[in-house]
Design a protein around this motif. Structure first.
Motif, PDB file in Angstrom:
ATOM      1  N   CYS A  63      -7.743  -0.032  -6.276  1.00  0.00           N
ATOM      2  CA  CYS A  63      -6.422   0.036  -5.633  1.00  0.00           C
ATOM      3  C   CYS A  63      -5.303  -0.250  -6.632  1.00  0.00           C
ATOM      4  CB  CYS A  63      -6.338  -0.949  -4.478  1.00  0.00           C
ATOM      5  SG  CYS A  63      -4.659  -1.033  -3.802  1.00  0.00           S
ATOM      6  N   PRO A  64      -4.360   0.680  -6.784  1.00  0.00           N
ATOM      7  CA  PRO A  64      -3.280   0.450  -7.754  1.00  0.00           C
ATOM      8  C   PRO A  64      -2.291  -0.616  -7.286  1.00  0.00           C
ATOM      9  CG  PRO A  64      -2.891   2.485  -6.544  1.00  0.00           C
ATOM     10  CD  PRO A  64      -4.246   1.985  -6.121  1.00  0.00           C
ATOM     11  N   LYS A  65      -2.300  -0.955  -6.025  1.00  0.00           N
ATOM     12  CA  LYS A  65      -1.344  -1.932  -5.509  1.00  0.00           C
ATOM     13  C   LYS A  65      -2.003  -3.276  -5.211  1.00  0.00           C
ATOM     14  CE  LYS A  65       2.346  -0.742  -5.389  1.00  0.00           C
ATOM     15  NZ  LYS A  65       3.264  -0.603  -6.533  1.00  0.00           N
ATOM     16  N   CYS A  97       0.838  -1.215   0.000  1.00  0.00           N
ATOM     17  CA  CYS A  97       0.000   0.000   0.000  1.00  0.00           C
ATOM     18  C   CYS A  97       0.861   1.249   0.000  1.00  0.00           C
ATOM     19  CB  CYS A  97      -0.910  -0.014   1.231  1.00  0.00           C
ATOM     20  SG  CYS A  97      -1.653   1.589   1.586  1.00  0.00           S
ATOM     21  N   ILE A  98       0.541   2.182  -0.911  1.00  0.00           N
ATOM     22  CA  ILE A  98       1.323   3.407  -0.992  1.00  0.00           C
ATOM     23  C   ILE A  98       0.621   4.597  -0.338  1.00  0.00           C
ATOM     24  CG2 ILE A  98       2.768   2.872  -2.997  1.00  0.00           C
ATOM     25  CD1 ILE A  98       0.600   4.205  -4.751  1.00  0.00           C
ATOM     26  N   GLY A  99      -0.522   4.332   0.271  1.00  0.00           N
ATOM     27  CA  GLY A  99      -1.221   5.428   0.950  1.00  0.00           C
ATOM     28  C   GLY A  99      -1.726   6.495  -0.005  1.00  0.00           C
ATOM     29  N   CYS A 100      -2.194   6.076  -1.174  1.00  0.00           N
ATOM     30  CA  CYS A 100      -2.604   7.069  -2.173  1.00  0.00           C
ATOM     31  C   CYS A 100      -3.997   7.618  -1.899  1.00  0.00           C
ATOM     32  CB  CYS A 100      -2.555   6.449  -3.562  1.00  0.00           C
ATOM     33  SG  CYS A 100      -3.715   5.073  -3.775  1.00  0.00           S
ATOM     34  N   GLY A 101      -4.837   6.816  -1.272  1.00  0.00           N
ATOM     35  CA  GLY A 101      -6.191   7.275  -0.976  1.00  0.00           C
ATOM     36  C   GLY A 101      -7.208   6.972  -2.065  1.00  0.00           C
ATOM     37  N   ALA A 102      -6.812   6.256  -3.100  1.00  0.00           N
ATOM     38  CA  ALA A 102      -7.774   5.916  -4.165  1.00  0.00           C
ATOM     39  C   ALA A 102      -8.931   5.097  -3.615  1.00  0.00           C
ATOM     40  CB  ALA A 102      -7.077   5.152  -5.292  1.00  0.00           C
ATOM     41  N   CYS A 103      -8.631   4.243  -2.645  1.00  0.00           N
ATOM     42  CA  CYS A 103      -9.677   3.403  -2.048  1.00  0.00           C
ATOM     43  C   CYS A 103     -10.746   4.274  -1.382  1.00  0.00           C
ATOM     44  CB  CYS A 103      -9.069   2.429  -1.038  1.00  0.00           C
ATOM     45  SG  CYS A 103      -7.938   3.189   0.136  1.00  0.00           S
ATOM     46  N   LEU A 120      -9.575   0.062   3.730  1.00  0.00           N
ATOM     47  CA  LEU A 120      -8.575  -0.728   3.012  1.00  0.00           C
ATOM     48  C   LEU A 120      -7.172  -0.264   3.387  1.00  0.00           C
ATOM     49  CD1 LEU A 120      -8.558  -3.111   1.006  1.00  0.00           C
ATOM     50  CD2 LEU A 120      -8.216  -1.452  -0.829  1.00  0.00           C
ATOM     51  N   PHE A 121      -7.006   1.031   3.482  1.00  0.00           N
ATOM     52  CA  PHE A 121      -5.710   1.582   3.877  1.00  0.00           C
ATOM     53  C   PHE A 121      -5.330   1.118   5.285  1.00  0.00           C
ATOM     54  CE2 PHE A 121      -3.659   4.957   6.390  1.00  0.00           C
ATOM     55  CZ  PHE A 121      -2.429   5.033   5.747  1.00  0.00           C
ATOM     56  N   ILE A 161      -4.319  -4.300  -3.264  1.00  0.00           N
ATOM     57  CA  ILE A 161      -4.624  -4.698  -1.891  1.00  0.00           C
ATOM     58  C   ILE A 161      -6.039  -5.303  -1.896  1.00  0.00           C
ATOM     59  CG2 ILE A 161      -4.832  -3.897   0.516  1.00  0.00           C
ATOM     60  CD1 ILE A 161      -2.040  -3.372  -0.618  1.00  0.00           C
TER      61      ILE A 161
HETATM   62  S1  SF4 Z   1      -5.971   2.440  -2.837  1.00  0.00           S
HETATM   63 FE1  SF4 Z   1      -4.644   0.732  -2.231  1.00  0.00          FE
HETATM   64  S2  SF4 Z   1      -2.592   1.622  -2.221  1.00  0.00           S
HETATM   65 FE2  SF4 Z   1      -4.015   3.350  -2.260  1.00  0.00          FE
HETATM   66  S3  SF4 Z   1      -4.295   3.833  -0.054  1.00  0.00           S
HETATM   67 FE3  SF4 Z   1      -5.924   2.429  -0.604  1.00  0.00          FE
HETATM   68  S4  SF4 Z   1      -5.114   0.421  -0.056  1.00  0.00           S
HETATM   69 FE4  SF4 Z   1      -3.372   1.792  -0.140  1.00  0.00          FE
END
Ligand code: SF4
Ligand SMILES: Cc1cc2nc3c(=O)[nH]c(=O)nc-3n(C[C@H](O)[C@H](O)[C@H](O)COP(=O)(O)OP(=O)(O)OC[C@H]3O[C@@H](n4cnc5c(N)ncnc54)[C@H](O)[C@@H]3O)c2cc1C
Lengths: 159, 637
Positions: free
Chosen positions: A137-139, A72-78, A89-90, A141
Motif C-alpha cells: 500500500c503506497p499510503k 487511501c487513494i483507491g489505487c487497487g495495489a492492495c 484493505l480498501f 494503510i
Molecule cells: S493499496 Fe492502499 S491506497 Fe491503494 S487502494 Fe489499497 S488501501 Fe487504498
C-alpha cells in the motif's frame, strides 16, 4: 523504483484480478471500486442541512486514526498484491474512516453490510491474513483497519 | 458581445441573500424533467453534481478520468480557507473579503468575492458532516493554521492532503447520488465540443476514450467544471492530463475567455532535474509558515548548507519584508527567488533553487511537531530527491501552478453563452490577478455546493426550452466536425511526437510569458507560437488507431488547443500594459521592483471573443468598480 542494480529484472504488469478487467496494455478498469463506494461509502449529509463544524468535537486520537484510513487513494495495489484478489484493505479503510467519527456512526451498520455485499458481487476474494496488501500500500494503510472492518461487520450482522 | 455581470443591487453584505430571494425556483416535482450536463467531477463538478442530484435534477456527469476520485483536485495539499475565527485572532467575512480583493491586486469583482467569503464557512460545516477528517486539537475542535498572504489563522487542513480529503468528501456525496439514480456518471469520456441550439447550450460531443466512439448528449444546461489551463506551459504542477480542451472549444463556440494572462507561479516546487522531466512537484506553501527561505551571501558558494554559518546566509524575504517575512504572497516570493537565482545566488546543481530551511523550527518546536504538520510533504520530498529535509534544507524553485483566468462568467456563474455555466478553476471568477493560498478549494466548493444549485435553478425556471433531438442539425454538425478533426489528426503521419510540440510550446511560454514578461518577449511568443502550431498540423505523428484507446490521440487534441490558447495568453499579456498580481510586466514596476498597477487604464476584466484561428480576437471589457476595498498599491513591507 529508486533503488535497483544494473541487470536487475523489473517486471511491469497490469493489476491482475478478475474484478479489474484489462482495457489495454497496462490499463485496467477499476470502476468496481467506485461501485463499492456507491453502495454505501458515504455519510448521508445533505448539502446545506448540517450543523456548525465545531458543534461535534471529535477526540484527536479518533480524528487522527480516521485520517490514517482516509489517506487511501483507491489505487487497487492492495488487490493486485493479494493472492486472493481481496479488496478488504480498501473497503476497510473506508469503513474505518467513517466508523471512527461520530458523524459516521449513525449509518455504520448499513454501510458495512452494503459495501461488503457489493465487494463480494464484484468478484473480489476474501482475506486470509497474508498482509501482502499492507506491504504494497503506497499510503501505509495497515491491516488493523481490516480487523475493524471485521468487527464492524460482525457487529452489524448481530444487531 | 455585451458583458452583463448581473451583480445584484444593494449593500454588498445583502446582495447574495436578496438575490437568492429574487431567484426563481423549480418546483420539486418538476426538477427531474430537467437534465443538466456536468463536465468534470473534481471538487467543483462533484460537489455541484451531488447537490443538483440531491435537489432532484437529472444529472449526467462526465470525466475523462476513470473515477471522480482521480481529478486533479486530489493534489491540493495545503488547506482551505474559511473565516470561522476559531483562532480568535480577529478574522471575519469582511477580512477574508478584503484580503482576497487586495491579494488579487484589485482585478476581481467585489460582489463575487464577498459572496465567496460569506459561504466559505458553510463549506467547512458541510465537509465535516461528510466525514472529512480535518486536523483537530486536543480538545477535539478543528485546528487552523495561517497561509501565504494572511495574518490570521483561517486555513483548515487535513495533514498535507486537504484536496484529497475534500475531493473524497465530494465524491462520496456524488456516489450517494449515483446510487440514488439522480446522477449518471460517464467515466473515460472526454468532451470535445459544445452543442448550441437557438443560442442556448444544449449538449456536448464526447469521445469514449475506451472505444473511440464519438457520442452526443443533450440537456437543458451544461456546466463546465474542467479545471485550469496551467499545462499550456508544459511544465507545471498540474497533473499531466489536465487540459483546457473543454473551455477552449466552448470559447471557439462563442464563450468569452477572461484574463487568460493571469496565471500563477508557485514559489515552492521541487526544482527540475533535467530537460526530459515532464512534470513538476509542488511542495505546499504551508511549509513557509515554519520554514525559512535563504540563499548564501556569497556567489558560487560550495559549502553544504548545514555548514554555512548564519552570518553568511541571506534570509532575503525576512530582510526585504520585515512584517510578512516568508509569508509574502506567492507572486512576490516567486519573483524574488528568480531574482536571487538570476543574480547568481541560486543553489543546487542547476543554480535554479533557493533553500527552505527547517532547522530553526525543529530546534524550537521539536521534530515531532514538524513531522505532524508536514510529515507527508517531507516524505514526498525525500522520495523525489533522495535528500532528508529533516537534516538539510529543501531546495525549491517557482513553477506555474494555477490559472486565475478562465471562461468569463456573470454573478450567476453563467458564461456569455446562455445555459453554459462554468465552475471551479475553469472560470475566471474570484481571484483577480492573483490567488491567495487555500482559496481555490474554497472557490471550487463554494461554486459547487452553494452557488450553482441556486443560479442554475433560476436559469432553468426562467427559460423556455424547445425540444431537441440528437439528429438535429446542431448535434450532427458538431459531431461530424469532431470526427473530421480526428481524421485529420490521424492522417498527418508526420515525424514529431505530440510531446515534442508541447515541450516546444512550453519553452516559449516559460521564457517569454513566464514569471517576468516584457513587450519584446511577448511579441516573440506571438511569432513563435503560430509557427509551432503550423508545424504541428503538418508534421505530428500519432500512433495507434482512432477507434481504440489511444493516449497519443487524446494528447494531440489537447496540445492542439494549448497551441491556440498559448497565443491568446500571450496576446492578453501584451495588451495589459501594467503589472498586477501574477502578471508582471518588467516595464511597469516601482523603483523597489514591485508590481505597478495602472488602475486608470486597466481596472477591467479583459474578455476575449473568438474570431477564428490565427485571427485577432475581439477584446471586450468589463469595468471593475471598487466601492468597499479602495485600491492601494500592495505593500507587504
Ligand atoms: S493499496 Fe492502499 S491506497 Fe491503494 S487502494 Fe489499497 S488501501 Fe487504498
Ligand atoms: C499541486 C497543487 C496543489 C494545490 N494546493 C492547493 C491548496 O492547498 N489549496 C487550494 O485552495 N488550492 C490548491 N490548489 C488548486 C486547486 O487544487 C485547484 O484549483 C482545484 O482543485 C481545481 O478544482 P476543479 O474542480 O476546478 O478542477 P479539477 O479537480 O482539475 O477537475 C477537473 C475535472 O474535469 C474533468 N475534465 C476536464 N476536461 C474534461 C473534458 N474535456 N471532458 C471530460 N472531463 C473533463 C477531469 O476529468 C476532472 O474530473 C492546488 C493545485 C495544485 C496543482
Amino acid at each position: 523504483m529508486r533503488v535497483f542494480h544494473d541487470s536487475d529484472t523489473i517486471v511491469a504488469e497490469p493489476w491482475r484480478t478478475k474484478a479489474f478487467p484489462i482495457l489495454k496494455d497496462l490499463i485496467v478498469d477499476r470502476t468496481s471500486l467506485d461501485r463499492i463506494m456507491a453502495a454505501g461509502g458515504y455519510i448521508s449529509a445533505k448539502t446545506g442541512g448540517v450543523p456548525e463544524a465545531n458543534s461535534i468535537p471529535v477526540p484527536k486520537h479518533d480524528a487522527e486514526e480516521s485520517m490514517d484510513a482516509a489517506a487511501c487513494i483507491g489505487c487497487g495495489a492492495c488487490v493486485a498484491a493479494c493472492p486472493n484478489s481481496s479488496a478488504m484493505l480498501f473497503v476497510a479503510a473506508k469503513v474505518s474512516q467513517f466508523a471512527l467519527l461520530p458523524q459516521g456512526k449513525i449509518e455504520r451498520k448499513e454501510r458495512v453490510l452494503r459495501m461488503v455485499e457489493q465487494m463480494d458481487k464484484e468478484g473480489f476474494g476474501n482475506c486470509s491474513n497474508n498482509y501482502a496488501c499492507e506491504a504494497e500500500c503506497p499510503k501505509k494503510i495497515t491491516v488493523t483497519h481490516i480487523a475493524r472492518l471485521n468487527r464492524e461487520f460482525i457487529r452489524a450482522e448481530l444487531t | 458581445m455585451t458583458l452583463d455581470s448581473k451583480i445584484p443591487s444593494g449593500p454588498i453584505e445583502k446582495k447574495w441573500d436578496s438575490h437568492r430571494f429574487n431567484m426563481k425556483l423549480v418546483n420539486p416535482s418538476n426538477r427531474r424533467k430537467y437534465t443538466v450536463i456536468m463536465v468534470g467531477t473534481g471538487l467543483a463538478g462533484a460537489s455541484a453534481a451531488a447537490s443538483l442530484g440531491e435537489l432532484g435534477y437529472n444529472v449526467l456527469a462526465f470525466s475523462y478520468h476513470e473515477s471522480p476520485r482521480r481529478a486533479h483536485s486530489i493534489a491540493a495539499q495545503g488547506g482551505i480557507n474559511a473565516p470561522k475565527n476559531y483562532s480568535n485572532d480577529g478574522d471575519s467575512i469582511w477580512r477574508l473579503f478584503y484580503d482576497t480583493v487586495k491579494g488579487g491586486d484589485y482585478r476581481a469583482r467585489e460582489a463575487n468575492v464577498y459572496r465567496l467569503a460569506q459561504v466559505s464557512g458553510n463549506i467547512i460545516d458541510q465537509c465535516v458532516a461528510q466525514g472529512v477528517p480535518f486536523a483537530r486539537d486536543y480538545a477535539g475542535y478543528l485546528d487552523n493554521r495561517s497561509f501565504g498572504g494572511a495574518q490570521v489563522s483561517r486555513t483548515f487542513y487535513a495533514r498535507g492532503q486537504t484536496g484529497q480529503q475534500l475531493l473524497l468528501g465530494a465524491y462520496s456525496a456524488l456516489s450517494r447520488q449515483i446510487n440514488a439514480g439522480t446522477v449518471k456518471f460517464f467515466p473515460r469520456r472526454e468532451m470535445l465540443d459544445l452543442v448550441i441550439v437557438d443560442g442556448q447550450a444544449r449538449g456536448i460531443i464526447c469521445r469514449d476514450l475506451v472505444t473511440g466512439k464519438i457520442e452526443t448528449y443533450a440537456a437543458n444546461a451544461v456546466v463546465l467544471a474542467t479545471g485550469g489551463y496551467a499545462n499550456t506551459f508544459y511544465l507545471s504542477t498540474m497533473a499531466k492530463a489536465s487540459n483546457a480542451t473543454a473551455i477552449w472549444r466552448a470559447y471557439k463556440k462563442g464563450a468569452a475567455f477572461a484574463n487568460p494572462c493571469f496565471t500563477q507561479i508557485h514559489p515552492t516546487c521541487i526544482p527540475q532535474g533535467g530537460p526530459y522531466q515532464s512534470k513538476l512537484t509542488l511542495m505546499s506553501e504551508s511549509l513557509r509558515n515554519d520554514g525559512r527561505i535563504w540563499v548564501p551571501k556569497k556567489k558560487g558558494e560550495t559549502r553544504k548548507p548545514q555548514d554555512i554559518p548564519e552570518e553568511d546566509r541571506d534570509y532575503y524575504l525576512e530582510r526585504l519584508y520585515p512584517s510578512f517575512g516568508n509569508l509574502v504572497p506567492r507572486d512576490v516570493a516567486s519573483r524574488r527567488a528568480k531574482e536571487m537565482c538570476d543574480k547568481g545566488f541560486g543553489v543546487g546543481a542547476t543554480g535554479l533553487a533557493v533553500y527552505l530551511d527547517f532547522a530553526d523550527p525543529i530546534k524550537r518546536l521539536g521534530k515531532h511537531v514538524i513531522e505532524e504538520r508536514y510529515g507527508n510533504l517531507f516524505d514526498m520530498y525525500h522520495e523525489i530527491t533522495a535528500e532528508d529535509p529533516y537534516k538539510s534544507p529543501m531546495r525549491i524553485y517557482p513553477a506555474v501552478h494555477y490559472a486565475m483566468g478562465g471562461l468569463w462568467v456573470d454573478y450567476n456563474l453563467m458564461s456569455t453563452i446562455p445555459g453554459l455555466f462554468v465552475a471551479g478553476e475553469a472560470n475566471f471568477s474570484d481571484h483577480g490577478a492573483n490567488r491567495l493560498g487555500a482559496s481555490a478549494l474554497m472557490q471550487g466548493l463554494a461554486d459547487g455546493y452553494f452557488i450553482l444549485p441556486y443560479t442554475l435553478g433560476d436559469y432553468l425556471a426562467s427559460t423556455k426550452f424547445a425540444p431537441v433531438k440528437m439528429d438535429d442539425a446542431p448535434f450532427k454538425e458538431a459531431q461530424s466536425g469532431i470526427e473530421d478533426m480526428i481524421k485529420t489528426l490521424m492522417s498527418i503521419n508526420g515525424k514529431k511526437t505530440v510531446e515534442e510540440f508541447h515541450r516546444e510550446l512550453g519553452k516559449v511560454m516559460w521564457e517569454c510569458v513566464g514569471m517576468g514578461r516584457n513587450k519584446a518577449r511577448l511579441q516573440k511568443a506571438l511569432q513563435e507560437i503560430p509557427k509551432i502550431r503550423d508545424e504541428f498540423w503538418n508534421n505530428v505523428k500519432i500512433v495507434g488507431a482512432a477507434n481504440d484507446l489511444n493516449a497519443e490521440l487524446e494528447r494531440a487534441g489537447r496540445v492542439a488547443d494549448f497551441l491556440e490558447l498559448g497565443e491568446l495568453l500571450s496576446l492578453d499579456a501584451l495588451h495589459r500594459e501594467e503589472s498586477c498580481g501574477g502578471h508582471f510586466r518588467e516595464e511597469y514596476q516601482t523603483e523597489e521592483g514591485e508590481a505597478l498597477r495602472n488602475d486608470k487604464k486597466f481596472a477591467y476584466v479583459a474578455a476575449w471573443e473568438f474570431a477564428g484561428v490565427g485571427k485577432k480576437p475581439i477584446l471586450n471589457k468589463e469595468p471593475l468598480e471598487f466601492e468597499y476595498v479602495k485600491p492601494s498599491q500592495r505593500s507587504y513591507k
